[in-house]
Design an enzyme around this catalytic site. Sequence first.
Site, PDB file in Angstrom:
ATOM      1  N   ASP A 177       0.869  -1.267   0.058  1.00 32.78           N
ATOM      2  CA  ASP A 177      -0.067  -0.054  -0.108  1.00 32.78           C
ATOM      3  C   ASP A 177       1.037   1.101  -0.150  1.00 32.78           C
ATOM      4  O   ASP A 177       0.642   2.324  -0.787  1.00 32.78           O
ATOM      5  CB  ASP A 177      -0.620   0.107   1.287  1.00 32.78           C
ATOM      6  CG  ASP A 177      -2.011  -0.853   1.280  1.00 32.78           C
ATOM      7  OD1 ASP A 177      -1.583  -2.138   1.709  1.00 32.78           O
ATOM      8  OD2 ASP A 177      -3.090  -0.533   0.801  1.00 32.78           O
TER       9      ASP A 177
ATOM     10  N   GLU B 167      -5.110   7.524   0.046  1.00 32.05           N
ATOM     11  CA  GLU B 167      -5.591   6.969   1.082  1.00 32.05           C
ATOM     12  C   GLU B 167      -4.515   6.755   2.470  1.00 32.05           C
ATOM     13  O   GLU B 167      -4.816   7.150   3.433  1.00 32.05           O
ATOM     14  CB  GLU B 167      -6.056   5.413   1.081  1.00 32.05           C
ATOM     15  CG  GLU B 167      -6.333   4.715   2.107  1.00 32.05           C
ATOM     16  CD  GLU B 167      -7.129   3.342   1.957  1.00 32.05           C
ATOM     17  OE1 GLU B 167      -7.006   2.766   0.699  1.00 32.05           O
ATOM     18  OE2 GLU B 167      -7.910   2.909   2.626  1.00 32.05           O
TER      19      GLU B 167
ATOM     20  N   ASP C  96      -6.164   5.504  -4.734  1.00 31.22           N
ATOM     21  CA  ASP C  96      -6.232   4.426  -3.687  1.00 31.22           C
ATOM     22  C   ASP C  96      -5.121   3.287  -4.156  1.00 31.22           C
ATOM     23  O   ASP C  96      -5.250   2.750  -5.399  1.00 31.22           O
ATOM     24  CB  ASP C  96      -7.571   3.441  -3.937  1.00 31.22           C
ATOM     25  CG  ASP C  96      -7.716   2.612  -2.729  1.00 31.22           C
ATOM     26  OD1 ASP C  96      -6.715   2.555  -2.159  1.00 31.22           O
ATOM     27  OD2 ASP C  96      -8.925   2.268  -2.251  1.00 31.22           O
TER      28      ASP C  96
ATOM     29  N   ILE D 214      -3.936   0.647  -2.981  1.00 35.87           N
ATOM     30  CA  ILE D 214      -4.324  -0.660  -3.219  1.00 35.87           C
ATOM     31  C   ILE D 214      -5.752  -0.530  -2.791  1.00 35.87           C
ATOM     32  O   ILE D 214      -5.930  -0.589  -1.644  1.00 35.87           O
ATOM     33  CB  ILE D 214      -3.718  -1.714  -2.350  1.00 35.87           C
ATOM     34  CG1 ILE D 214      -2.099  -2.085  -3.093  1.00 35.87           C
ATOM     35  CG2 ILE D 214      -4.177  -3.032  -2.517  1.00 35.87           C
ATOM     36  CD1 ILE D 214      -1.360  -2.999  -2.469  1.00 35.87           C
ATOM     37  N   ASP D 215      -6.551  -0.763  -3.606  1.00 46.40           N
ATOM     38  CA  ASP D 215      -7.923  -0.723  -3.245  1.00 46.40           C
ATOM     39  C   ASP D 215      -8.510  -2.139  -3.298  1.00 46.40           C
ATOM     40  O   ASP D 215      -8.051  -3.225  -4.201  1.00 46.40           O
ATOM     41  CB  ASP D 215      -8.843  -0.273  -4.371  1.00 46.40           C
ATOM     42  CG  ASP D 215     -10.359  -0.120  -4.026  1.00 46.40           C
ATOM     43  OD1 ASP D 215     -10.831   0.047  -2.864  1.00 46.40           O
ATOM     44  OD2 ASP D 215     -10.997  -0.519  -4.939  1.00 46.40           O
TER      45      ASP D 215
ATOM     46  N   THR E 144      -7.512  -3.929  -0.212  1.00 50.39           N
ATOM     47  CA  THR E 144      -6.570  -4.728   0.562  1.00 50.39           C
ATOM     48  C   THR E 144      -6.831  -6.248   1.138  1.00 50.39           C
ATOM     49  O   THR E 144      -5.790  -6.951   0.935  1.00 50.39           O
ATOM     50  CB  THR E 144      -5.999  -3.841   1.874  1.00 50.39           C
ATOM     51  OG1 THR E 144      -6.044  -2.580   1.277  1.00 50.39           O
ATOM     52  CG2 THR E 144      -4.860  -4.202   2.265  1.00 50.39           C
TER      53      THR E 144
ATOM     54  N   HIS F 245     -18.396  -4.580   4.169  1.00 46.36           N
ATOM     55  CA  HIS F 245     -18.580  -3.546   3.230  1.00 46.36           C
ATOM     56  C   HIS F 245     -19.756  -3.266   2.529  1.00 46.36           C
ATOM     57  O   HIS F 245     -20.065  -2.239   1.790  1.00 46.36           O
ATOM     58  CB  HIS F 245     -17.432  -3.777   2.099  1.00 46.36           C
ATOM     59  CG  HIS F 245     -16.109  -3.895   2.620  1.00 46.36           C
ATOM     60  ND1 HIS F 245     -14.819  -4.092   1.989  1.00 46.36           N
ATOM     61  CD2 HIS F 245     -15.637  -3.517   3.925  1.00 46.36           C
ATOM     62  CE1 HIS F 245     -13.955  -3.868   2.640  1.00 46.36           C
ATOM     63  NE2 HIS F 245     -14.122  -3.595   4.078  1.00 46.36           N
TER      64      HIS F 245
ATOM     65  N   SER G  41     -12.819  -4.954  -4.482  1.00 50.35           N
ATOM     66  CA  SER G  41     -11.946  -3.745  -5.178  1.00 50.35           C
ATOM     67  C   SER G  41     -12.731  -3.264  -6.270  1.00 50.35           C
ATOM     68  O   SER G  41     -14.066  -3.549  -6.848  1.00 50.35           O
ATOM     69  CB  SER G  41     -10.801  -4.096  -5.593  1.00 50.35           C
ATOM     70  OG  SER G  41     -10.440  -4.758  -6.802  1.00 50.35           O
TER      71      SER G  41
ATOM     72  N   LYS H 105     -14.577  -4.591  -9.790  1.00 49.55           N
ATOM     73  CA  LYS H 105     -15.792  -4.685 -10.089  1.00 49.55           C
ATOM     74  C   LYS H 105     -16.163  -3.456 -11.341  1.00 49.55           C
ATOM     75  O   LYS H 105     -16.973  -3.929 -12.291  1.00 49.55           O
ATOM     76  CB  LYS H 105     -16.785  -4.411  -9.004  1.00 49.55           C
ATOM     77  CG  LYS H 105     -16.614  -5.527  -8.005  1.00 49.55           C
ATOM     78  CD  LYS H 105     -17.572  -5.206  -6.734  1.00 49.55           C
ATOM     79  CE  LYS H 105     -17.280  -4.450  -5.545  1.00 49.55           C
ATOM     80  NZ  LYS H 105     -16.055  -4.793  -4.894  1.00 49.55           N
TER      81      LYS H 105
ATOM     82  N   ARG I  60     -23.893  -1.615  -3.969  1.00 49.65           N
ATOM     83  CA  ARG I  60     -22.899  -1.325  -2.775  1.00 49.65           C
ATOM     84  C   ARG I  60     -23.911  -0.611  -1.645  1.00 49.65           C
ATOM     85  O   ARG I  60     -24.294   0.485  -1.777  1.00 49.65           O
ATOM     86  CB  ARG I  60     -21.888  -0.452  -2.947  1.00 49.65           C
ATOM     87  CG  ARG I  60     -20.781  -0.283  -2.133  1.00 49.65           C
ATOM     88  CD  ARG I  60     -19.895   0.478  -2.353  1.00 49.65           C
ATOM     89  NE  ARG I  60     -18.543   0.401  -1.400  1.00 49.65           N
ATOM     90  CZ  ARG I  60     -17.486  -0.501  -1.285  1.00 49.65           C
ATOM     91  NH1 ARG I  60     -17.608  -1.546  -2.560  1.00 49.65           N
ATOM     92  NH2 ARG I  60     -16.738  -0.434  -0.471  1.00 49.65           N
TER      93      ARG I  60
ATOM     94  N   ASP J  51     -12.054   5.646  -3.259  1.00 48.49           N
ATOM     95  CA  ASP J  51     -12.570   3.991  -3.750  1.00 48.49           C
ATOM     96  C   ASP J  51     -13.638   4.098  -4.883  1.00 48.49           C
ATOM     97  O   ASP J  51     -14.298   3.051  -5.121  1.00 48.49           O
ATOM     98  CB  ASP J  51     -13.414   3.775  -2.407  1.00 48.49           C
ATOM     99  CG  ASP J  51     -12.745   3.091  -1.188  1.00 48.49           C
ATOM    100  OD1 ASP J  51     -11.503   2.673  -1.740  1.00 48.49           O
ATOM    101  OD2 ASP J  51     -12.929   3.374  -0.119  1.00 48.49           O
TER     102      ASP J  51
END
Length: 394
Positions: free
Chosen positions: A90, A115, A178, A180-181, A183, A277, A301, A304, A318, A330
Amino acid sequence: MAIHCLRAVPKIPHLSNPKITVSHSLFFSSNSKPKRVFSPIRASMSYEKELAAAKKAASVAARLCQKVQQALLQSDVHSKSDKSPVTVADYGSQALVSFVLEREFPSESFSLVAEEDSGDLRIDSGRETLERITTLVNDTLANSDSYNDANLTTKDVLRAIDNGKSEGGSCGRHWVLDPIDGTKGFLRGGQYAIALALLDEGKVVLGVLACPNLPLASISGENQHTSHDKIGCLFFAKLGAGTFMQPLDGSSPLKVHVSATENPEDASLFESYEAAHSLHGLSSTIAKKLGVKAPPVRIDSQAKYGALSRGDGAIYLRFPHKGYREKIWDHAAGCIVVTEAGGVVTDAVGNPLDFSKGRYLDLEGGIIVANQKLMPSLLKAVKESLEEERASSL
Ligand code: AMP
Ligand code: MG
């Protein structure tokens, strides 16, 4: 009321498109001090150089992430105060993207909303991790085509990470990252993305999603995947120019489009892998109401958004648990990748997402994504499901 932004005129020559029209309007208040000096950029901007830099930055960062994921050691996993796992990847990814963007646009005022911050790396217990990150960053740059002359010190790495502290907003330009979206997907060996977007005057004007583990072939329910599938996708989109996908390791980009499905019975639906989430029960109620037949596809992540942009699925739902505030990094890159491919991204009541309010997105209820044909019936199903849920909780 429209909010206009003060834009320093000397910045203009550094922009990639020299043919920029700047309109100034100067207002004076009664005490004759200038009230506002505006220069909203109205001409069509190409953002060509910015897109090329974003693709380079995300690709270099993806290489670092791939290397770390392959050799993921237990000692790479740390805990932030919010208990979410954060890895050397990250931080390394954020340092690399920040470094590349600053290198590509040296004389522009540089704003990055990202982030991570370096707080945990500046204390004694973070020293070893910082050194590990610095080595990874330098090794990755040494193997790159464009930056193999670079050699960052630990101080450079800390500074590069902390570039990401910008508050963003509706004025000027801000990169949104981001590093690493997903993680959790990264740690599981699943999907994750390096997500980079550019905001100009509060609007997302370009976005790049590097998805190192996403198969190049469709992940739609009918496809059987094997370990021989080629993986690693780079999605990119620019305002008004469509969305493209290319293999992360190069070769030609292909223009992609969202699914044209009009019949919800044929639609496949994406949602978070993590139940923490997004409310899986609510998605299931909505899917039933809408007539979706297939079980949901759960992936981590913004991969999608990438997969939706090429029509692998037709709907993304979501619904975070109560009290969670979505962050702009995000969704910024994912949102333009889907909309430029012909999709629609809104909150739960149909409002477009507003990325101009700072680091957070203020939205009603959740985020829903579909093609234009499916959206009206999806919004209706969401509304009815939310009303039923409210009524049952009284
Ligand atoms: P996904 O992989 O789609 O589940 O989304 C991953 C992103 O969800 C992470 O990058 C986090 O920023 C964000 N996230 C973390 N906690 C939550 C939460 N409680 N609700 C919704 N999203 C969250
Ligand atoms: Mg994220």
